[in-house]
Design an enzyme around this catalytic site. Structure first.
Site, mmCIF file in Angstrom:
data_model
loop_
_atom_site.group_PDB
_atom_site.id
_atom_site.type_symbol
_atom_site.label_atom_id
_atom_site.label_comp_id
_atom_site.label_asym_id
_atom_site.label_seq_id
_atom_site.Cartn_x
_atom_site.Cartn_y
_atom_site.Cartn_z
ATOM 1 N NE ARG A 1 -3.293 8.849 -9.624
ATOM 2 C CZ ARG A 1 -3.930 8.210 -8.409
ATOM 3 N NH1 ARG A 1 -3.208 7.976 -7.310
ATOM 4 N NH2 ARG A 1 -5.067 8.211 -8.334
ATOM 5 C CG ASP B 1 -5.543 11.014 -6.498
ATOM 6 O OD1 ASP B 1 -5.127 10.128 -5.535
ATOM 7 O OD2 ASP B 1 -6.545 11.274 -7.013
ATOM 8 C CD GLU C 1 -3.359 0.599 0.210
ATOM 9 O OE1 GLU C 1 -2.623 1.520 -0.375
ATOM 10 O OE2 GLU C 1 -4.352 0.613 0.489
ATOM 11 C CG ASP C 2 -1.138 4.481 -1.686
ATOM 12 O OD1 ASP C 2 -1.584 3.885 -1.094
ATOM 13 O OD2 ASP C 2 -1.390 5.416 -2.156
ATOM 14 C CG PHE D 1 -5.539 14.910 1.630
ATOM 15 C CD1 PHE D 1 -5.867 13.762 1.120
ATOM 16 C CD2 PHE D 1 -4.922 15.715 0.241
ATOM 17 C CE1 PHE D 1 -6.063 13.283 0.017
ATOM 18 C CE2 PHE D 1 -5.194 15.195 -0.910
ATOM 19 C CZ PHE D 1 -5.848 13.738 -1.155
ATOM 20 C CG ASP E 1 -6.738 8.166 5.908
ATOM 21 O OD1 ASP E 1 -6.289 9.226 5.967
ATOM 22 O OD2 ASP E 1 -7.914 8.162 6.687
HETATM 23 P P1 5GP Z 1 -8.008 4.130 4.015
HETATM 24 O O1 5GP Z 1 -9.030 2.926 3.546
HETATM 25 O O2 5GP Z 1 -7.094 3.657 4.855
HETATM 26 O O3 5GP Z 1 -8.778 5.052 4.847
HETATM 27 O O4 5GP Z 1 -7.496 4.645 2.867
HETATM 28 C C1 5GP Z 1 -6.808 4.287 2.101
HETATM 29 C C2 5GP Z 1 -6.633 4.771 0.659
HETATM 30 O O5 5GP Z 1 -7.103 6.216 0.712
HETATM 31 C C3 5GP Z 1 -4.950 4.812 0.163
HETATM 32 O O6 5GP Z 1 -4.665 3.652 -0.600
HETATM 33 C C4 5GP Z 1 -4.936 6.005 -0.637
HETATM 34 O O7 5GP Z 1 -5.453 5.880 -1.953
HETATM 35 C C5 5GP Z 1 -5.970 7.098 0.053
HETATM 36 N N1 5GP Z 1 -5.648 7.957 0.936
HETATM 37 C C6 5GP Z 1 -5.280 7.932 2.395
HETATM 38 N N2 5GP Z 1 -4.964 9.016 2.906
HETATM 39 C C7 5GP Z 1 -4.399 9.780 1.809
HETATM 40 C C8 5GP Z 1 -3.880 10.997 1.739
HETATM 41 O O8 5GP Z 1 -3.309 11.739 2.619
HETATM 42 N N3 5GP Z 1 -3.604 11.416 0.589
HETATM 43 C C9 5GP Z 1 -3.962 10.766 -0.813
HETATM 44 N N4 5GP Z 1 -3.829 11.241 -1.914
HETATM 45 N N5 5GP Z 1 -4.644 9.702 -0.655
HETATM 46 C C10 5GP Z 1 -4.995 9.108 0.682
#
Ligand code: 5GP
Length: 191
Positions: A181, A175, A115-116, A168, A119
């Site tokens: 990106r 993105d 994963e990148d 964020f 959150d």
């Molecule tokens: P989660 O399900 O953990 O809340 O979110 C995971 C996905 O949300 C990540 O794979 C990413 O694509 C997006 N995401 C979460 N936080 C950020 C952020 O700070 N910036 C961006 N651009 N995408 C995020």
């Protein structure tokens, strides 16, 4: 012919940028990111020394990280991709859509999800359950960035590059509504 760069969606100055109309300040430069990726790669090369793991990178955001990490791996390994979506704009929608599936037999394999950023943990949590149902020999979770202040799950994340505040960010594959990106550095939103 000279291009009119002012029409681009991303305007880059020294330390701060505009992405699709929002302001972001530089947070992690590319050499810091490279050091973090290096550390993760060394750990994986050591932990999976005599194995042939299958990496599953979560698109879109992890494409740049997955590519850089993969180049630093010296073990025998494979990579596949899934495409998930849970974010619109700058916040999670709370529901996860799977747009492209794994398309690979995971039974008996050592699987590592790339994963990148994690959150709330909702996206990875859903994927984790789906992958477990395919009976891999082991399943580990790896993320470049982790927001402990937003994480609302209880499952462990096995490899974390960096813990970051609950803000964020864009760049290095991440993105804001499709833009940003391509930035080699990571930027945090200016509130
Ligand atoms: P989660 O399900 O953990 O809340 O979110 C995971 C996905 O949300 C990540 O794979 C990413 O694509 C997006 N995401 C979460 N936080 C950020 C952020 O700070 N910036 C961006 N651009 N995408 C995020």
């Amino acid at each position: 012919m000279l291009q009119n760069f002012t029409t681009f969606a991303v305007f880059i100055s020294m330390q701060s940028i505009q992405v699709n109309g929002k302001s972001f300040a530089k947070y992690l430069d590319s050499s810091t990111i490279d050091n973090v990726v290096d550390g993760i790669a060394k750990q994986i090369n050591s932990d999976y020394k005599d194995q042939k793991p299958l990496f599953i990178a979560v698109l879109n955001g992890s494409f740049m990280f997955a590519s850089d990490l993969f180049k630093k791996l010296t073990i025998e390994c494979e990579i596949s991709f899934v495409k998930l979506s849970s974010y619109t704009g700058t916040s999670s929608t709370g529901s996860v859509q799977q747009l492209i599936g794994v398309g690979q037999n995971l039974e008996g394999r050592e699987v590592i999800v790339i994963e990148d950023i994690v959150d709330t943990g909702l996206t990875l949590g859903k994927l984790r359950v789906e992958l477990q149902n395919q009976h891999p020999k082991s399943l580990k979770l790896l993320t470049l960035l982790f927001k402990p202040g937003a994480f609302a799950e209880t499952y462990p994340i096995d490899y974390v590059g960096l813990e970051i505040p609950n803000d964020f960010i864009v760049g290095y594959g991440l993105d804001y509504d499709g833009f940003g990106r391509n930035l080699p550095d990571i930027y945090s939103i200016v509130k």
